[in-house]
Motif scaffolding. Sequence first.
Motif, mmCIF file in Angstrom:
data_model
loop_
_atom_site.group_PDB
_atom_site.id
_atom_site.type_symbol
_atom_site.label_atom_id
_atom_site.label_comp_id
_atom_site.label_asym_id
_atom_site.label_seq_id
_atom_site.Cartn_x
_atom_site.Cartn_y
_atom_site.Cartn_z
ATOM 1 N N PRO A 125 -4.996 -1.972 30.119
ATOM 2 C CA PRO A 125 -5.621 -3.254 30.059
ATOM 3 C C PRO A 125 -5.058 -4.239 28.920
ATOM 4 C CG PRO A 125 -7.043 -1.601 29.212
ATOM 5 C CD PRO A 125 -5.969 -0.671 29.545
ATOM 6 N N ARG A 165 -4.125 -10.604 32.546
ATOM 7 C CA ARG A 165 -5.082 -11.566 33.165
ATOM 8 C C ARG A 165 -5.009 -13.020 32.416
ATOM 9 N NH1 ARG A 165 -10.368 -8.292 31.646
ATOM 10 N NH2 ARG A 165 -11.562 -10.118 32.636
ATOM 11 N N VAL A 171 -7.341 -11.631 37.295
ATOM 12 C CA VAL A 171 -6.038 -10.932 37.328
ATOM 13 C C VAL A 171 -5.022 -11.483 37.833
ATOM 14 C CG1 VAL A 171 -7.429 -8.771 37.340
ATOM 15 C CG2 VAL A 171 -6.507 -9.751 39.568
ATOM 16 N N HIS A 223 -11.616 -10.083 38.081
ATOM 17 C CA HIS A 223 -11.426 -8.531 37.654
ATOM 18 C C HIS A 223 -12.369 -7.767 38.108
ATOM 19 C CE1 HIS A 223 -11.639 -5.325 34.538
ATOM 20 N NE2 HIS A 223 -10.254 -5.546 34.586
#
Length: 273
Positions: A125, A165, A171, A223
């Motif tokens: 992430p 993102r 995203v 997300h």
Amino acid sequence: MLAWIDGRPAEQLPLTDRGLAYGDGLFETIAVRATRMPLLERHLARLAQGAQRLALPLDLESLRAELEAFADQLGDGVAKLIVTRGDGLRGYAPPPAARCRRILTGNPPAAYPAAHRERGVRLFPCATRLAEQPLLAGLKHLNRLEQVLARGEWQDPAFAEGLMRDTAGRVVEGVFSNLFLVREGVLLTPALKRCGVAGTMRAEILARAAQTGIATQVRDIDHSELLVADEVFLCNSQYGIWPVVALEERRWAVGETTRKLQGLIDDLLGNSP
């Protein structure tokens, strides 16, 4: 390494090149399989769009012939094409009579673990966010500093890719891949109207899905919607499709739609199952 500049073998670039000074240009990373370029038409189409939007005077038919000659010499591998606005004086203003420079380099085929396509990958992430700039959205332009920062966030080989993102938290893509989700039988991929790269493999997958009757949607994806997806996979022009099996605490199985599309793309690229 095989290297051409403006159609001739060369290894030196003038210091006045605007690609070096300002990132003023575009690039394509093209898979070459036994002298074939399976996605050549899509690469040329993206170049045409980028050249129009950046006002680059690019002769696409001559470039096609040059790429084909280069692929004949390379045989198998990765051809990277960089197109810059050419030489210029100091200052941002584009020269009135710009002459594009074409830089081609050839390297061996990209080597990725077979487990990535077979068993899937974990996503890191990324904290780095993609800035919104609609004028450049979708283009594979030369400024990749956001990706450089994002890729510097992890060293653990357990992560094959990173999730990127935008500043609103939607995203967008991987660091070097495009992203797809499957939710209730529908294939989803983020719209790239604000930022991100419209990948050639992304375009190919959308076309193949339509041909095989898979419903598709291209739109903003939050997300939270990613986390409730039934399947997730990544794609790019070199490796084809990698299933995503984990993002932080979320886990996914490799799904039927992913495998179906993966088989079609492997046939196109000549990848071994």
